[in-house]
Design a protein around this motif. Structure first.
Motif, PDB file in Angstrom:
ATOM      1  N   MET A   1       0.885   1.049  21.381  1.00 14.61           N
ATOM      2  CA  MET A   1       0.506   1.178  20.089  1.00 14.61           C
ATOM      3  C   MET A   1       1.580   0.783  19.320  1.00 14.61           C
ATOM      4  SD  MET A   1      -1.796   4.375  18.444  1.00 14.61           S
ATOM      5  CE  MET A   1      -2.758   3.876  16.856  1.00 14.61           C
ATOM      6  N   ILE A   2       2.795   1.504  19.460  1.00 18.75           N
ATOM      7  CA  ILE A   2       3.866   1.270  18.519  1.00 18.75           C
ATOM      8  C   ILE A   2       4.862   0.389  19.640  1.00 18.75           C
ATOM      9  CG2 ILE A   2       5.793   2.373  17.641  1.00 18.75           C
ATOM     10  CD1 ILE A   2       3.324   3.047  16.282  1.00 18.75           C
ATOM     11  N   PRO A   3       5.100  -0.952  18.949  1.00 18.73           N
ATOM     12  CA  PRO A   3       6.174  -1.716  19.694  1.00 18.73           C
ATOM     13  C   PRO A   3       7.650  -1.640  19.663  1.00 18.73           C
ATOM     14  CG  PRO A   3       5.111  -2.906  17.867  1.00 18.73           C
ATOM     15  CD  PRO A   3       4.644  -1.530  17.975  1.00 18.73           C
ATOM     16  N   LEU A  33      -2.063  11.320  17.911  1.00 19.80           N
ATOM     17  CA  LEU A  33      -2.787  10.212  17.261  1.00 19.80           C
ATOM     18  C   LEU A  33      -2.928   9.990  15.865  1.00 19.80           C
ATOM     19  CD1 LEU A  33      -3.742   7.277  17.730  1.00 19.80           C
ATOM     20  CD2 LEU A  33      -6.129   8.237  18.085  1.00 19.80           C
ATOM     21  N   SER A  34      -3.574  11.283  15.219  1.00 21.70           N
ATOM     22  CA  SER A  34      -3.708  11.110  13.714  1.00 21.70           C
ATOM     23  C   SER A  34      -2.117  11.184  13.100  1.00 21.70           C
ATOM     24  CB  SER A  34      -4.350  12.245  12.974  1.00 21.70           C
ATOM     25  OG  SER A  34      -3.778  13.646  13.474  1.00 21.70           O
ATOM     26  N   GLU A  35      -1.128  11.735  13.652  1.00 21.89           N
ATOM     27  CA  GLU A  35       0.121  11.785  13.045  1.00 21.89           C
ATOM     28  C   GLU A  35       0.777  10.124  13.169  1.00 21.89           C
ATOM     29  OE1 GLU A  35       2.490  14.667  14.522  1.00 21.89           O
ATOM     30  OE2 GLU A  35       1.291  16.254  14.067  1.00 21.89           O
ATOM     31  N   VAL A  36       0.473   9.709  14.141  1.00 24.82           N
ATOM     32  CA  VAL A  36       0.912   8.250  14.578  1.00 24.82           C
ATOM     33  C   VAL A  36       0.472   7.257  13.367  1.00 24.82           C
ATOM     34  CG1 VAL A  36       1.335   6.307  16.017  1.00 24.82           C
ATOM     35  CG2 VAL A  36       1.572   8.680  16.719  1.00 24.82           C
ATOM     36  N   GLU A  37      -0.973   7.430  13.341  1.00 18.31           N
ATOM     37  CA  GLU A  37      -1.775   6.539  12.408  1.00 18.31           C
ATOM     38  C   GLU A  37      -1.386   6.692  11.078  1.00 18.31           C
ATOM     39  OE1 GLU A  37      -5.953   5.947  14.751  1.00 18.31           O
ATOM     40  OE2 GLU A  37      -5.679   7.663  13.697  1.00 18.31           O
ATOM     41  N   GLN A  38      -0.895   7.849  10.815  1.00 17.44           N
ATOM     42  CA  GLN A  38      -0.707   8.067   9.418  1.00 17.44           C
ATOM     43  C   GLN A  38       0.684   7.568   9.350  1.00 17.44           C
ATOM     44  OE1 GLN A  38      -0.396  12.514   8.262  1.00 17.44           O
ATOM     45  NE2 GLN A  38       0.555  11.897   6.429  1.00 17.44           N
ATOM     46  N   TRP A  39       1.684   7.759  10.009  1.00 17.14           N
ATOM     47  CA  TRP A  39       2.731   7.086  10.077  1.00 17.14           C
ATOM     48  C   TRP A  39       2.747   5.443   9.852  1.00 17.14           C
ATOM     49  CZ3 TRP A  39       5.351   3.528  13.302  1.00 17.14           C
ATOM     50  CH2 TRP A  39       6.904   3.444  13.051  1.00 17.14           C
ATOM     51  N   ILE A  40       1.934   4.950  10.500  1.00 16.55           N
ATOM     52  CA  ILE A  40       1.569   3.572  10.463  1.00 16.55           C
ATOM     53  C   ILE A  40       1.300   3.211   9.038  1.00 16.55           C
ATOM     54  CG2 ILE A  40       0.297   1.639  11.139  1.00 16.55           C
ATOM     55  CD1 ILE A  40       0.412   2.681  13.847  1.00 16.55           C
ATOM     56  N   GLU A  41       0.357   4.036   8.432  1.00 18.80           N
ATOM     57  CA  GLU A  41      -0.045   3.734   7.174  1.00 18.80           C
ATOM     58  C   GLU A  41       0.779   3.564   6.022  1.00 18.80           C
ATOM     59  OE1 GLU A  41      -2.987   2.381   6.119  1.00 18.80           O
ATOM     60  OE2 GLU A  41      -3.414   2.205   8.337  1.00 18.80           O
ATOM     61  N   GLU A  42       1.735   4.816   6.370  1.00 19.39           N
ATOM     62  CA  GLU A  42       2.870   5.048   5.415  1.00 19.39           C
ATOM     63  C   GLU A  42       3.665   3.849   5.259  1.00 19.39           C
ATOM     64  OE1 GLU A  42       4.507   8.697   6.341  1.00 19.39           O
ATOM     65  OE2 GLU A  42       2.625  10.018   5.613  1.00 19.39           O
ATOM     66  N   ARG A  43       4.072   3.649   6.348  1.00 18.07           N
ATOM     67  CA  ARG A  43       4.864   2.212   6.528  1.00 18.07           C
ATOM     68  C   ARG A  43       4.244   1.170   6.098  1.00 18.07           C
ATOM     69  NH1 ARG A  43      10.006   2.621   8.800  1.00 18.07           N
ATOM     70  NH2 ARG A  43       9.810   0.603   9.700  1.00 18.07           N
ATOM     71  N   LYS A  44       2.920   0.711   6.105  1.00 21.72           N
ATOM     72  CA  LYS A  44       2.211  -0.190   5.473  1.00 21.72           C
ATOM     73  C   LYS A  44       2.322  -0.273   4.054  1.00 21.72           C
ATOM     74  CE  LYS A  44      -1.905  -1.225   7.349  1.00 21.72           C
ATOM     75  NZ  LYS A  44      -2.989  -1.130   8.105  1.00 21.72           N
ATOM     76  N   SER A  45       2.068   0.822   3.507  1.00 22.40           N
ATOM     77  CA  SER A  45       1.855   1.072   2.218  1.00 22.40           C
ATOM     78  C   SER A  45       3.390   1.044   1.228  1.00 22.40           C
ATOM     79  CB  SER A  45       0.885   2.293   1.689  1.00 22.40           C
ATOM     80  OG  SER A  45       1.508   3.507   2.152  1.00 22.40           O
ATOM     81  N   SER A  46       4.161   1.315   1.984  1.00 30.51           N
ATOM     82  CA  SER A  46       5.604   1.523   1.441  1.00 30.51           C
ATOM     83  C   SER A  46       6.103   0.223   0.881  1.00 30.51           C
ATOM     84  CB  SER A  46       6.622   2.022   2.333  1.00 30.51           C
ATOM     85  OG  SER A  46       7.132   1.356   3.250  1.00 30.51           O
ATOM     86  N   GLY A  47       5.771  -0.918   1.453  1.00 28.34           N
ATOM     87  CA  GLY A  47       6.377  -2.230   1.137  1.00 28.34           C
ATOM     88  C   GLY A  47       7.586  -2.637   1.546  1.00 28.34           C
ATOM     89  N   ILE A  48       8.124  -1.731   2.373  1.00 26.39           N
ATOM     90  CA  ILE A  48       9.391  -1.878   2.772  1.00 26.39           C
ATOM     91  C   ILE A  48       9.235  -2.594   4.241  1.00 26.39           C
ATOM     92  CG2 ILE A  48      11.542  -0.907   3.990  1.00 26.39           C
ATOM     93  CD1 ILE A  48      10.879   1.825   2.388  1.00 26.39           C
ATOM     94  N   GLN A  49      10.233  -3.801   4.404  1.00 27.28           N
ATOM     95  CA  GLN A  49      10.291  -4.641   5.384  1.00 27.28           C
ATOM     96  C   GLN A  49      11.519  -4.500   6.083  1.00 27.28           C
ATOM     97  OE1 GLN A  49       7.658  -6.970   6.157  1.00 27.28           O
ATOM     98  NE2 GLN A  49       6.667  -6.001   4.777  1.00 27.28           N
ATOM     99  N   ALA A  50      11.400  -4.318   7.569  1.00 25.93           N
ATOM    100  CA  ALA A  50      12.492  -4.009   8.428  1.00 25.93           C
ATOM    101  C   ALA A  50      13.299  -5.469   8.452  1.00 25.93           C
ATOM    102  CB  ALA A  50      12.060  -3.502   9.665  1.00 25.93           C
TER     103      ALA A  50
END
Length: 59
Positions: A1-3, A33-50
C-alpha cells in the motif's frame, strides 16, 4: 500500500511522521488502516512534493 522501504517507514515513525506500528508478534507488525489512509490524504492535500533524485534544476 505504501511504496516505501521498511527502513524509510521506520525512520518516518521515529520522527513522528508516520502512524505507529502495532506489534502482532515478535516478528510481524501492522498499521491501523484508517491511520495510514489519513496519512496518505494529508500528504495529498498538503501540496508538498517530495524531491526526486536526479531531477534538480540548476540556474
Amino acid at each position: 500500500m505504501i511504496p516505501l522501504s521498511s527502513r524509510t517507514i521506520y525512520n518516518l515513525e521515529k520522527r513522528g511522521e508516520f502512524p505507529r506500528r502495532i506489534a502482532l508478534t515478535s516478528r510481524n507488525v501492522a498499521w491501523d488502516l484508517s491511520e495510514v489512509e489519513q496519512w496518505i490524504e494529508e500528504r495529498k492535500s498538503s501540496g508538498i512534493q517530495a524531491a526526486r533524485p536526479g531531477n534538480t534544476i540548476e540556474a
